[in-house]
Structures are given as C-alpha cells and as structure tokens.
Write a protein that holds these residues in place. Structure first.
Motif, PDB file in Angstrom:
ATOM      1  N   ASP A 133       0.832  -1.206   0.000  1.00  0.00           N
ATOM      2  CA  ASP A 133       0.000   0.000   0.000  1.00  0.00           C
ATOM      3  C   ASP A 133       0.869   1.260   0.000  1.00  0.00           C
ATOM      4  O   ASP A 133       0.592   2.231  -0.721  1.00  0.00           O
ATOM      5  CB  ASP A 133      -0.913  -0.016   1.216  1.00  0.00           C
ATOM      6  CG  ASP A 133      -2.107   0.894   1.066  1.00  0.00           C
ATOM      7  OD1 ASP A 133      -2.500   1.175  -0.080  1.00  0.00           O
ATOM      8  OD2 ASP A 133      -2.662   1.308   2.104  1.00  0.00           O
ATOM      9  N   PHE A 134       1.948   1.246   0.787  1.00  0.00           N
ATOM     10  CA  PHE A 134       2.861   2.385   0.819  1.00  0.00           C
ATOM     11  C   PHE A 134       3.499   2.612  -0.548  1.00  0.00           C
ATOM     12  O   PHE A 134       3.576   3.742  -1.032  1.00  0.00           O
ATOM     13  CB  PHE A 134       3.958   2.166   1.869  1.00  0.00           C
ATOM     14  CG  PHE A 134       5.055   3.165   1.809  1.00  0.00           C
ATOM     15  CD1 PHE A 134       4.879   4.447   2.285  1.00  0.00           C
ATOM     16  CD2 PHE A 134       6.289   2.826   1.255  1.00  0.00           C
ATOM     17  CE1 PHE A 134       5.899   5.378   2.224  1.00  0.00           C
ATOM     18  CE2 PHE A 134       7.307   3.753   1.184  1.00  0.00           C
ATOM     19  CZ  PHE A 134       7.110   5.036   1.674  1.00  0.00           C
ATOM     20  N   ASN A 135       3.951   1.544  -1.173  1.00  0.00           N
ATOM     21  CA  ASN A 135       4.583   1.675  -2.490  1.00  0.00           C
ATOM     22  C   ASN A 135       3.600   2.197  -3.527  1.00  0.00           C
ATOM     23  O   ASN A 135       3.969   3.010  -4.382  1.00  0.00           O
ATOM     24  CB  ASN A 135       5.181   0.343  -2.933  1.00  0.00           C
ATOM     25  CG  ASN A 135       6.422   0.001  -2.149  1.00  0.00           C
ATOM     26  OD1 ASN A 135       7.137   0.890  -1.673  1.00  0.00           O
ATOM     27  ND2 ASN A 135       6.683  -1.288  -1.977  1.00  0.00           N
ATOM     28  N   ALA A 136       2.354   1.765  -3.460  1.00  0.00           N
ATOM     29  CA  ALA A 136       1.342   2.257  -4.404  1.00  0.00           C
ATOM     30  C   ALA A 136       1.099   3.752  -4.202  1.00  0.00           C
ATOM     31  O   ALA A 136       0.988   4.518  -5.175  1.00  0.00           O
ATOM     32  CB  ALA A 136       0.047   1.479  -4.233  1.00  0.00           C
ATOM     33  N   MET A 137       1.031   4.195  -2.953  1.00  0.00           N
ATOM     34  CA  MET A 137       0.831   5.628  -2.686  1.00  0.00           C
ATOM     35  C   MET A 137       2.064   6.425  -3.084  1.00  0.00           C
ATOM     36  O   MET A 137       1.946   7.546  -3.583  1.00  0.00           O
ATOM     37  CB  MET A 137       0.499   5.842  -1.204  1.00  0.00           C
ATOM     38  CG  MET A 137      -0.891   5.408  -0.826  1.00  0.00           C
ATOM     39  SD  MET A 137      -1.374   5.913   0.827  1.00  0.00           S
ATOM     40  CE  MET A 137      -0.489   4.751   1.822  1.00  0.00           C
ATOM     41  N   ARG A 138       3.249   5.858  -2.868  1.00  0.00           N
ATOM     42  CA  ARG A 138       4.480   6.555  -3.254  1.00  0.00           C
ATOM     43  C   ARG A 138       4.526   6.740  -4.765  1.00  0.00           C
ATOM     44  O   ARG A 138       4.856   7.810  -5.260  1.00  0.00           O
ATOM     45  CB  ARG A 138       5.699   5.772  -2.770  1.00  0.00           C
ATOM     46  CG  ARG A 138       6.999   6.502  -3.039  1.00  0.00           C
ATOM     47  CD  ARG A 138       8.157   5.740  -2.517  1.00  0.00           C
ATOM     48  NE  ARG A 138       8.291   4.500  -3.281  1.00  0.00           N
ATOM     49  CZ  ARG A 138       9.183   3.567  -3.028  1.00  0.00           C
ATOM     50  NH1 ARG A 138       9.995   3.689  -2.013  1.00  0.00           N
ATOM     51  NH2 ARG A 138       9.256   2.487  -3.783  1.00  0.00           N
ATOM     52  N   GLU A 139       4.171   5.706  -5.511  1.00  0.00           N
ATOM     53  CA  GLU A 139       4.166   5.792  -6.970  1.00  0.00           C
ATOM     54  C   GLU A 139       3.111   6.781  -7.469  1.00  0.00           C
ATOM     55  O   GLU A 139       3.297   7.414  -8.494  1.00  0.00           O
ATOM     56  CB  GLU A 139       3.906   4.410  -7.588  1.00  0.00           C
ATOM     57  CG  GLU A 139       5.010   3.405  -7.335  1.00  0.00           C
ATOM     58  CD  GLU A 139       6.331   3.808  -7.948  1.00  0.00           C
ATOM     59  OE1 GLU A 139       6.336   4.423  -9.043  1.00  0.00           O
ATOM     60  OE2 GLU A 139       7.380   3.526  -7.332  1.00  0.00           O
ATOM     61  N   ALA A 140       2.026   6.922  -6.734  1.00  0.00           N
ATOM     62  CA  ALA A 140       0.969   7.848  -7.131  1.00  0.00           C
ATOM     63  C   ALA A 140       1.325   9.291  -6.790  1.00  0.00           C
ATOM     64  O   ALA A 140       0.636  10.215  -7.219  1.00  0.00           O
ATOM     65  CB  ALA A 140      -0.343   7.471  -6.463  1.00  0.00           C
ATOM     66  N   GLY A 141       2.397   9.520  -6.015  1.00  0.00           N
ATOM     67  CA  GLY A 141       2.817  10.871  -5.672  1.00  0.00           C
ATOM     68  C   GLY A 141       2.071  11.464  -4.499  1.00  0.00           C
ATOM     69  O   GLY A 141       1.953  12.679  -4.378  1.00  0.00           O
ATOM     70  N   VAL A 142       1.559  10.626  -3.614  1.00  0.00           N
ATOM     71  CA  VAL A 142       0.806  11.117  -2.456  1.00  0.00           C
ATOM     72  C   VAL A 142       1.730  11.809  -1.460  1.00  0.00           C
ATOM     73  O   VAL A 142       1.376  12.832  -0.881  1.00  0.00           O
ATOM     74  CB  VAL A 142       0.054   9.945  -1.779  1.00  0.00           C
ATOM     75  CG1 VAL A 142      -0.601  10.384  -0.485  1.00  0.00           C
ATOM     76  CG2 VAL A 142      -0.977   9.364  -2.727  1.00  0.00           C
ATOM     77  N   PHE A 143       2.921  11.282  -1.281  1.00  0.00           N
ATOM     78  CA  PHE A 143       3.853  11.828  -0.295  1.00  0.00           C
ATOM     79  C   PHE A 143       4.767  12.859  -0.946  1.00  0.00           C
ATOM     80  O   PHE A 143       5.286  12.654  -2.030  1.00  0.00           O
ATOM     81  CB  PHE A 143       4.701  10.700   0.291  1.00  0.00           C
ATOM     82  CG  PHE A 143       3.878   9.595   0.898  1.00  0.00           C
ATOM     83  CD1 PHE A 143       3.076   9.833   1.996  1.00  0.00           C
ATOM     84  CD2 PHE A 143       3.913   8.322   0.358  1.00  0.00           C
ATOM     85  CE1 PHE A 143       2.328   8.825   2.550  1.00  0.00           C
ATOM     86  CE2 PHE A 143       3.169   7.309   0.911  1.00  0.00           C
ATOM     87  CZ  PHE A 143       2.369   7.561   2.007  1.00  0.00           C
ATOM     88  N   GLU A 144       4.993  13.966  -0.243  1.00  0.00           N
ATOM     89  CA  GLU A 144       5.881  15.005  -0.764  1.00  0.00           C
ATOM     90  C   GLU A 144       7.339  14.706  -0.429  1.00  0.00           C
ATOM     91  O   GLU A 144       8.237  15.138  -1.138  1.00  0.00           O
ATOM     92  CB  GLU A 144       5.499  16.362  -0.176  1.00  0.00           C
ATOM     93  CG  GLU A 144       4.152  16.854  -0.661  1.00  0.00           C
ATOM     94  CD  GLU A 144       3.793  18.190  -0.053  1.00  0.00           C
ATOM     95  OE1 GLU A 144       4.669  18.835   0.573  1.00  0.00           O
ATOM     96  OE2 GLU A 144       2.639  18.583  -0.192  1.00  0.00           O
ATOM     97  N   SER A 145       7.585  13.995   0.659  1.00  0.00           N
ATOM     98  CA  SER A 145       8.951  13.791   1.102  1.00  0.00           C
ATOM     99  C   SER A 145       9.568  12.490   0.589  1.00  0.00           C
ATOM    100  O   SER A 145      10.724  12.207   0.868  1.00  0.00           O
ATOM    101  CB  SER A 145       9.006  13.808   2.635  1.00  0.00           C
ATOM    102  OG  SER A 145       8.225  12.753   3.145  1.00  0.00           O
TER     103      SER A 145
END
Length: 76
Positions: free
Chosen positions: A58-70
């Motif tokens: 789930d974290f990797n999917a959100m990271r790939e989607a650009g959810v996290f700025e950092s």
C-alpha cells in the motif's frame, strides 16, 4: 367540593422505585444489542481486512501515485 391534596412526601422515592429498575434493564438491553449488532461485526470486518492487508504494498502504491511530498517515486 374540594380536590384532595396531592401526596408530595416521598414522591421521588415512589417514582424511582418504579422507574429505576426499568431504566437499568433497558440500559443493559440496549448495550448488549449494540455490542452484538454493531461491535462484533465491526471487529470481524477489521480482522478480515488486516488478514490480507499488506502495508508495504500500500505504501509503495501511494508513493508511486505521488501522495507523499517527502518520498520520491522509485523511478526518479
């Protein structure tokens, strides 16, 4: 013809003797009903969700989607 005086002495005690047990029984009944109608199915739904939940995926999917700025996506 005069109306009889109302009995005011001990009125609260008489009323509580009748209403307090009813209130207690209703409170226990509503609490038990809520526990089994809402609480138990909710606990089971959470347990079912977390049995097959993968936080890293789930974290990797959100990271790939650009959810996290950092956190940069892995392609950059």
């Amino acid at each position: 013809m005069a109306l009889p005086k109302p009995l005011m002495r001990g009125l609260l005690a008489r009323r509580l003797r009748f209403h307090l047990p009813i209130a207690c029984v209703l409170a226990v009944l509503v609490g038990t009903t809520f526990k089994f109608a809402v609480g138990e199915p909710r606990k089971q739904a959470y347990a079912d969700f977390y049995k097959k939940y993968d936080a890293v995926k789930d974290f990797n999917a959100m990271r790939e989607a650009g959810v996290f700025e950092s956190v940069r996506p892995s392609g950059e």
